[in-house]
Design a protein around this motif. Sequence first.
Motif, mmCIF file in Angstrom:
data_model
loop_
_atom_site.group_PDB
_atom_site.id
_atom_site.type_symbol
_atom_site.label_atom_id
_atom_site.label_comp_id
_atom_site.label_asym_id
_atom_site.label_seq_id
_atom_site.Cartn_x
_atom_site.Cartn_y
_atom_site.Cartn_z
ATOM 1 N N VAL A 109 -7.687 1.285 4.466
ATOM 2 C CA VAL A 109 -7.306 0.143 5.154
ATOM 3 C C VAL A 109 -7.312 -0.657 5.995
ATOM 4 C CG1 VAL A 109 -5.647 -1.622 4.719
ATOM 5 C CG2 VAL A 109 -5.344 0.502 3.136
ATOM 6 N N ASP A 110 -8.661 -1.196 6.424
ATOM 7 C CA ASP A 110 -8.827 -1.561 7.757
ATOM 8 C C ASP A 110 -8.930 -2.926 8.524
ATOM 9 O OD1 ASP A 110 -11.023 -2.328 6.364
ATOM 10 O OD2 ASP A 110 -12.820 -1.466 6.960
ATOM 11 N N ARG A 111 -8.181 -3.822 6.896
ATOM 12 C CA ARG A 111 -8.296 -5.574 7.187
ATOM 13 C C ARG A 111 -6.539 -5.943 6.444
ATOM 14 N NH1 ARG A 111 -12.048 -3.671 4.005
ATOM 15 N NH2 ARG A 111 -12.760 -5.205 2.093
ATOM 16 N N ARG A 112 -6.831 -6.988 7.373
ATOM 17 C CA ARG A 112 -5.274 -8.096 5.912
ATOM 18 C C ARG A 112 -6.062 -8.490 4.652
ATOM 19 N NH1 ARG A 112 -1.263 -9.453 9.339
ATOM 20 N NH2 ARG A 112 -0.183 -10.735 7.916
ATOM 21 N N ARG A 113 -7.310 -8.637 4.559
ATOM 22 C CA ARG A 113 -7.167 -8.938 3.552
ATOM 23 C C ARG A 113 -7.146 -8.143 2.054
ATOM 24 N NH1 ARG A 113 -11.713 -11.666 0.500
ATOM 25 N NH2 ARG A 113 -13.328 -10.717 0.985
ATOM 26 N N LEU A 114 -7.306 -6.916 2.416
ATOM 27 C CA LEU A 114 -7.598 -5.915 1.481
ATOM 28 C C LEU A 114 -5.984 -5.168 1.183
ATOM 29 C CD1 LEU A 114 -9.356 -3.605 0.218
ATOM 30 C CD2 LEU A 114 -8.911 -1.882 2.589
ATOM 31 N N VAL A 115 -5.383 -5.220 2.098
ATOM 32 C CA VAL A 115 -3.666 -5.337 2.012
ATOM 33 C C VAL A 115 -3.245 -5.890 1.146
ATOM 34 C CG1 VAL A 115 -1.186 -5.729 2.903
ATOM 35 C CG2 VAL A 115 -2.962 -5.019 4.660
ATOM 36 N N GLU A 116 -3.488 -7.426 0.550
ATOM 37 C CA GLU A 116 -2.484 -7.809 -0.182
ATOM 38 C C GLU A 116 -2.998 -7.707 -1.886
ATOM 39 O OE1 GLU A 116 -0.467 -9.840 -2.716
ATOM 40 O OE2 GLU A 116 -0.490 -9.155 -0.312
ATOM 41 N N ALA A 117 -4.645 -7.281 -1.750
ATOM 42 C CA ALA A 117 -5.677 -7.047 -3.235
ATOM 43 C C ALA A 117 -4.962 -6.099 -3.490
ATOM 44 C CB ALA A 117 -7.036 -6.554 -2.711
ATOM 45 N N LEU A 118 -4.482 -5.047 -2.042
ATOM 46 C CA LEU A 118 -4.087 -3.266 -2.818
ATOM 47 C C LEU A 118 -2.583 -2.988 -3.716
ATOM 48 C CD1 LEU A 118 -5.364 -0.622 -0.070
ATOM 49 C CD2 LEU A 118 -6.340 -1.016 -2.320
ATOM 50 N N ALA A 119 -1.991 -4.544 -2.897
ATOM 51 C CA ALA A 119 -0.739 -4.773 -3.451
ATOM 52 C C ALA A 119 -0.542 -5.016 -4.829
ATOM 53 C CB ALA A 119 0.260 -5.074 -2.468
ATOM 54 N N VAL A 167 1.313 -3.774 5.725
ATOM 55 C CA VAL A 167 1.016 -2.650 5.085
ATOM 56 C C VAL A 167 1.814 -2.331 4.980
ATOM 57 C CG1 VAL A 167 0.601 -0.082 4.394
ATOM 58 C CG2 VAL A 167 -1.259 -1.264 5.304
ATOM 59 N N ALA A 168 3.290 -2.394 5.477
ATOM 60 C CA ALA A 168 4.856 -1.996 5.701
ATOM 61 C C ALA A 168 5.949 -3.049 4.967
ATOM 62 C CB ALA A 168 5.487 -1.499 6.794
ATOM 63 N N ALA A 169 5.233 -4.099 5.078
ATOM 64 C CA ALA A 169 6.167 -5.119 4.412
ATOM 65 C C ALA A 169 5.397 -5.681 2.983
ATOM 66 C CB ALA A 169 5.676 -6.819 5.604
ATOM 67 N N ALA A 170 4.487 -5.581 2.450
ATOM 68 C CA ALA A 170 4.010 -5.394 1.247
ATOM 69 C C ALA A 170 3.977 -4.620 0.023
ATOM 70 C CB ALA A 170 2.542 -5.408 1.245
ATOM 71 N N ARG A 171 5.076 -5.650 -0.936
ATOM 72 C CA ARG A 171 5.497 -4.909 -1.957
ATOM 73 C C ARG A 171 4.091 -4.135 -2.639
ATOM 74 N NH1 ARG A 171 7.249 -6.597 -6.750
ATOM 75 N NH2 ARG A 171 6.438 -9.307 -5.768
ATOM 76 N N GLY A 172 4.487 -3.123 -3.247
ATOM 77 C CA GLY A 172 3.358 -2.076 -3.627
ATOM 78 C C GLY A 172 2.686 -0.517 -3.036
ATOM 79 N N LEU A 173 2.838 -1.198 -1.712
ATOM 80 C CA LEU A 173 2.130 -0.107 -0.509
ATOM 81 C C LEU A 173 3.330 0.510 0.143
ATOM 82 C CD1 LEU A 173 -0.759 -2.748 1.011
ATOM 83 C CD2 LEU A 173 -0.499 -0.915 -1.701
ATOM 84 N N ARG A 174 3.276 1.817 0.950
ATOM 85 C CA ARG A 174 4.035 2.413 1.468
ATOM 86 C C ARG A 174 3.039 2.971 2.932
ATOM 87 N NH1 ARG A 174 5.941 7.649 0.977
ATOM 88 N NH2 ARG A 174 5.392 8.093 -0.701
#
Length: 245
Positions: A109-119, A167-174
């Motif tokens: 995980v290396d960018r913000r846009r990916l965080v939401e996509a993975l979540a 990442v920590a704040a995204a629902r679905g991700l740990r």
Amino acid sequence: MTAPTARGRVAELATNLAAVEERIARACASAGRRRSELTLIVVTKTWPAEDVRALAALGVRDVGESRDQEAHPKAALCRDLALTWHFVGRVQTNKARSIAEYAAVVHSVDRRRLVEALAVGARRAGRELQCLVQVSLDPQPARRPVGDDPGRGGAAPDDVPALADAVAAARGLRLAGVMGVAPLPGDPASAFDRLAAVSRLVRRAHPEAGIISAGMSGDLEQAIAAGATHLRIGTAILGARPPNR
Ligand SMILES: *Cc1c(COP(=O)(O)O)cnc(C)c1O
């Protein structure tokens, strides 16, 4: 594939795996660490599902892949083995949903846009996805990495804390920790020391994010000395891949 060839491959994998375990044991001894502190991820990219099956029979539980197009069908073929799949390659945003269906851990995980996509993908798949923030260990980190070169990619160290928070704040991700690839050419020991420093910073805000994913076939000893918890080993176990894979 004839049966004798298949047996030959299993024997080869067993020999290579034992040699890697021997290297890990020696590196643990000289670093004063225990083998149980480390997870060995066997990176099976470019190798067929039969190799994954052979590795599972040899006791491997964690496998790594770097391209969704290859990994998704392979994970499906090996579903009965109940392995833990680690996605270690650069994630194209449009593949995030697919990756979330089989990967337990995404190391890159290396960018913000990916965080939401993975979540979104994790929530759709109804599973929690462990994520590591990939830290660029290049002397001058590229902000916009391109291609599949494992040496590219990664967030600039200064950008890691904010990305970890996201990442920590995204629902679905740990948020589970950090990952790094030592640049070539270069000194892996100093690169892994920089990664360890970033890990300490991340853990100050997120004490549970204890994973340090570092160490490949050529530098696992330096990674263990620097505190790695997860090793990603391909070539030393499976053999040489085509260039740039
Ligand atoms: C391919 C790859 C590995 C494994 O590298 P080897 O040198 O074959 O052990 C580890 N990490 C990443 C990110 C990779 O892409």
